[in-house]
Write an enzyme that holds these catalytic residues in place. Structure first.
Site, PDB file in Angstrom:
ATOM      1  N   ARG A  71       7.947 -10.186   3.119  1.00  0.00           N
ATOM      2  CA  ARG A  71       7.880  -9.693   1.742  1.00  0.00           C
ATOM      3  C   ARG A  71       9.272  -9.277   1.293  1.00  0.00           C
ATOM      4  O   ARG A  71      10.010  -8.640   2.040  1.00  0.00           O
ATOM      5  CB  ARG A  71       6.925  -8.502   1.675  1.00  0.00           C
ATOM      6  CG  ARG A  71       6.729  -7.908   0.284  1.00  0.00           C
ATOM      7  CD  ARG A  71       5.802  -6.701   0.349  1.00  0.00           C
ATOM      8  NE  ARG A  71       4.489  -7.094   0.828  1.00  0.00           N
ATOM      9  CZ  ARG A  71       3.720  -6.327   1.613  1.00  0.00           C
ATOM     10  NH1 ARG A  71       4.155  -5.153   2.029  1.00  0.00           N
ATOM     11  NH2 ARG A  71       2.535  -6.752   1.991  1.00  0.00           N
ATOM     12  N   ARG A 104       8.866   2.245  -0.549  1.00  0.00           N
ATOM     13  CA  ARG A 104       8.652   0.820  -0.751  1.00  0.00           C
ATOM     14  C   ARG A 104       9.343   0.332  -2.030  1.00  0.00           C
ATOM     15  O   ARG A 104       9.918   1.111  -2.778  1.00  0.00           O
ATOM     16  CB  ARG A 104       7.152   0.530  -0.819  1.00  0.00           C
ATOM     17  CG  ARG A 104       6.389   0.891   0.469  1.00  0.00           C
ATOM     18  CD  ARG A 104       6.696  -0.058   1.605  1.00  0.00           C
ATOM     19  NE  ARG A 104       5.940   0.227   2.814  1.00  0.00           N
ATOM     20  CZ  ARG A 104       4.717  -0.251   3.091  1.00  0.00           C
ATOM     21  NH1 ARG A 104       4.109  -1.011   2.210  1.00  0.00           N
ATOM     22  NH2 ARG A 104       4.125   0.031   4.226  1.00  0.00           N
ATOM     23  N   LYS A 109       4.280   5.223   4.626  1.00  0.00           N
ATOM     24  CA  LYS A 109       4.873   4.568   3.455  1.00  0.00           C
ATOM     25  C   LYS A 109       4.867   5.521   2.257  1.00  0.00           C
ATOM     26  O   LYS A 109       4.032   6.416   2.144  1.00  0.00           O
ATOM     27  CB  LYS A 109       4.105   3.295   3.120  1.00  0.00           C
ATOM     28  CG  LYS A 109       2.634   3.506   2.812  1.00  0.00           C
ATOM     29  CD  LYS A 109       1.932   2.173   2.694  1.00  0.00           C
ATOM     30  CE  LYS A 109       0.420   2.356   2.549  1.00  0.00           C
ATOM     31  NZ  LYS A 109      -0.294   1.068   2.547  1.00  0.00           N
ATOM     32  N   LYS A 143       5.303   5.284  -2.026  1.00  0.00           N
ATOM     33  CA  LYS A 143       5.349   4.350  -3.142  1.00  0.00           C
ATOM     34  C   LYS A 143       5.792   5.061  -4.417  1.00  0.00           C
ATOM     35  O   LYS A 143       5.306   6.145  -4.736  1.00  0.00           O
ATOM     36  CB  LYS A 143       3.977   3.698  -3.338  1.00  0.00           C
ATOM     37  CG  LYS A 143       3.560   2.845  -2.138  1.00  0.00           C
ATOM     38  CD  LYS A 143       2.236   2.153  -2.356  1.00  0.00           C
ATOM     39  CE  LYS A 143       1.907   1.227  -1.178  1.00  0.00           C
ATOM     40  NZ  LYS A 143       0.623   0.514  -1.377  1.00  0.00           N
ATOM     41  N   CYS A 159      -6.573  -8.991  -2.801  1.00  0.00           N
ATOM     42  CA  CYS A 159      -5.588  -9.020  -1.721  1.00  0.00           C
ATOM     43  C   CYS A 159      -5.684 -10.357  -0.996  1.00  0.00           C
ATOM     44  O   CYS A 159      -6.580 -11.166  -1.243  1.00  0.00           O
ATOM     45  CB  CYS A 159      -5.817  -7.857  -0.752  1.00  0.00           C
ATOM     46  SG  CYS A 159      -7.246  -8.072   0.329  1.00  0.00           S
ATOM     47  N   CYS A 195      -4.383 -12.001   7.082  1.00  0.00           N
ATOM     48  CA  CYS A 195      -4.287 -10.551   7.312  1.00  0.00           C
ATOM     49  C   CYS A 195      -5.135 -10.135   8.501  1.00  0.00           C
ATOM     50  O   CYS A 195      -6.353 -10.379   8.530  1.00  0.00           O
ATOM     51  CB  CYS A 195      -4.720  -9.783   6.071  1.00  0.00           C
ATOM     52  SG  CYS A 195      -4.645  -7.985   6.296  1.00  0.00           S
ATOM     53  N   CYS A 241     -10.653  -5.313   3.145  1.00  0.00           N
ATOM     54  CA  CYS A 241     -10.870  -4.119   3.963  1.00  0.00           C
ATOM     55  C   CYS A 241     -10.717  -2.912   3.046  1.00  0.00           C
ATOM     56  O   CYS A 241     -10.395  -3.057   1.865  1.00  0.00           O
ATOM     57  CB  CYS A 241      -9.873  -4.082   5.136  1.00  0.00           C
ATOM     58  SG  CYS A 241      -8.213  -3.528   4.689  1.00  0.00           S
ATOM     59  N   CYS A 254      -5.080  -2.498  -0.865  1.00  0.00           N
ATOM     60  CA  CYS A 254      -3.851  -3.158  -1.303  1.00  0.00           C
ATOM     61  C   CYS A 254      -3.913  -3.647  -2.743  1.00  0.00           C
ATOM     62  O   CYS A 254      -2.889  -3.721  -3.413  1.00  0.00           O
ATOM     63  CB  CYS A 254      -3.519  -4.316  -0.369  1.00  0.00           C
ATOM     64  SG  CYS A 254      -3.022  -3.787   1.286  1.00  0.00           S
TER      65      CYS A 254
END
Length: 583
Positions: free
Chosen positions: A92, A161, A225, A227, A448, A454, A493, A497
């Site tokens: 990414r 991120r 993370k 954001k 996602c 994934c 899941c 995301c």
């Protein structure tokens, strides 16, 4: 009062960082002993025995923008043949505010064709990612990105991120001012370690990495993370309330004055862990634009020093705030700033989607927003997205702006160049027409990646949602709702995301063909949704949606959104605080 900038670690007040490493989560020990994210990645890249990398290096490579994956479609067959999984990698990029030059787009296209199975993907954080990269191609891809000023730094991992920024087809002067602030913020919060250049480009550090390598992050970086995003009202296209740290632009006569500060948003949760939940961010006050960098340092410093480093599932900023209390966290931010935040300014959001098609900016330039379902840039039949966007980039007449909804804006087009762009869109079947059969629901959808790449996915998302929407469109047509904008999002899941928990209709995967179904979020991301069915298949999903959409068509008030109706009609209770999401 002059603000205090915390560009070096403040006094450590964390109950975790003061503990011995052996009492912290394994990831904390890994980071501390990684030589500032270098690990032994360079050795793994030349291993000729396996397609994979060491598991510790796999975790460290996330800080470089890379995830190891395997093709789930091939897993069982390879197991039967006693072969290791077919390991490939997702890479990414970092692209602050989603702004991409034609030269950069052409390089991304080239790398996707050469190494990414003739495709690449636009993400929900306004950047791009490749799938299906083999390990031996990673360095070549990294070098290719560097050649056009791109990198994978901080696209993943326990750091800040890629920074988001509101985009709108109008692209006013204000949007450009806010984008510039987002770019400055991105450059400020990026991790500084020289390990990235050493691993991928063979650039040896001028001196051994020491304590000054990461003056803000230190050896252990963030607990999880982090954001960051910038929103420009009235569009909440970046879903500001889902960000750990958000800045809502406040302007006067088109000139940026400052930002309302939003803290503590986050989507991830675990189905079998009721102590985990999505959370909406809180607006805690207002800052002048000149105080942006000190505020970044102060807010991130609080999470760096107080975030949970023992239990990974409890390490996001949202839990720090709920554990410590919003008043405490705000007070600690103000202590580090050296001044109190001003009261928040008034603002209003009306949507969080993209305005598709052509618009003219206040500077007279033309902008075209192109819907890209689930963000997958690929040639399929008569809809030759990859070829068409490459042809447009080759003209050099527009800037590409990636939206938070996985689409792209062809922006800054001179009026005299518009006919040529329109011709290329039509030639490649990607001009957003015909609209017949394309509901407003589909145009407000996100998914996602999920299967097959994934490793966390328990069910399909990107590959299944378009077909499910086609079936839902039958219900919409029956009820005269094809033109009614309703947000729908699907993930494989519960990690969130595609930001499902702030969609009016959401599905999160539980098992192959089974999903949790949620209803009732706010149309512009201001309210969480609520589960109405657990672990159900398509028949039940369509039955529940058929009844709810039928009632909505018959009983809604003028201008009432579907999510608002679901609350008023008692289909689901209103949820604005994450702590009550699982009740």
């Amino acid at each position: 009062m002059t603000p205090k900038t915390t560009t070096t670690p403040d006094v450590d007040r964390s109950r975790d960082l003061s503990q011995p490493l052996e009492k912290l989560a394994p990831e904390e020990r890994l980071k501390a002993g990684s030589d500032y994210l270098a690990g032994t990645i360079a050795d793994d890249l030349i291993d000729e025995i396996t397609l994979a990398v060491d598991e510790n290096n796999n975790k460290l490579m996330k800080f470089h923008g890379i995830y190891q994956q395997d093709d789930r479609d091939l897993r069982d067959e390879r197991r039967r043949q006693k072969l290791e999984p077919f390991f490939t990698f997702m890479l990414r990029g970092r692209m602050p505010g989603g702004v991409c030059t034609p030269e950069q787009w052409l390089k991304i296209d080239e790398l996707g064709r050469t190494h990414g199975n003739d495709q690449f993907r636009l993400t929900t954080r306004q950047t791009f990612q490749f799938h299906y990269l083999v390990r031996t191609a990673l360095r070549e891809v990294m070098v290719g990105l560097r050649d056009v000023g791109l990198d994978g730094k901080a696209a993943c991992g326990d750091v800040a991120r890629t920074v988001m920024s509101g985009v709108h087809p109008g692209l006013s002067k204000l949007h450009k001012q806010v984008y510039e602030q987002a770019r400055i913020a991105s450059d400020h919060v990026i991790h500084k370690t020289s390990a990235y250049e050493e691993v991928w480009f063979g650039e040896k550090p001028k001196q051994p990495r020491g304590e000054d390598e990461e003056p803000f992050y230190g050896k252990q970086y963030m607990p999880r993370k982090f954001k960051i995003g910038f929103a420009v009202p009235p569009s909440n296209d970046i879903d500001i309330y889902s960000q750990d740290l958000g800045f809502v632009a406040i302007a006067s006569r088109g000139k940026l004055k400052g930002f309302n500060v939003v803290i503590g948003g986050g989507m991830g949760r675990t189905d079998r862990a009721p102590e985990t939940y999505p959370r909406l961010g809180d607006v805690i006050g207002y800052i002048e634009a000149k105080d942006l960098i000190p505020t970044l340092d102060a807010v991130m410093g609080v999470q760096r020093d107080y975030g949970d480093r023992v239990t990974r599932a409890h390490a996001r900023f949202k839990y720090t705030i709920d554990d410590k209390g919003l008043d405490f966290v705000k007070g600690e931010i103000e202590r580090r700033l050296g001044f109190e935040l001003a009261p928040a300014k008034r603002f209003a959001f009306t949507s969080n989607g993209d305005q598709l098609g052509w618009t003219t900016g206040d500077d007279g330039l033309e902008h075209f927003t192109l819907f890209i379902e689930s963000g997958r840039v690929i040639n399929r039949g008569d809809r030759r997205l990859m070829d068409g966007l490459r042809a447009i980039a080759q003209t050099g007449t527009c800037v590409f702006r990636l939206t938070p909804n996985q689409s792209v804006i062809l922006s800054d087009i001179q009026p005299e160049d518009r006919p040529a762009i329109e011709a290329l869109l039509a030639e490649h079947g990607i001009d957003n027409t015909p609209t017949k059969g394309r509901s407003a629901l589909r145009l407000n959808s996100m998914a996602c990646v999920a299967m097959p790449t994934c490793g966390l996915a328990m069910a399909e998302a990107e590959r299944y949602l378009p077909d499910l929407i086609t079936k839902i469109e039958g219900l919409l047509e029956q009820n005269g709702l094809m033109e009614e904008p309703i947000t729908i999002r699907m993930t494989g899941c519960p990690n969130g995301c595609a930001r499902p928990y702030i969609a009016e209709i959401a599905l999160t995967g539980r098992a192959p063909g089974k999903y949790n179904l949620y209803l009732g979020a706010g149309f512009h991301g201001q309210r969480l949704n609520k589960m109405v069915r657990e672990n159900v298949g398509e028949d039940v999903i369509l039955e529940v949606l058929g009844e709810a959409l039928g009632r909505y068509a018959q009983e809604r008030e003028d201008g009432e959104r579907f999510g608002d109706f679901a609350i008023r009609a008692g289909i689901v209770p209103e949820v604005t605080e994450g702590r009550f999401f699982n009740d």
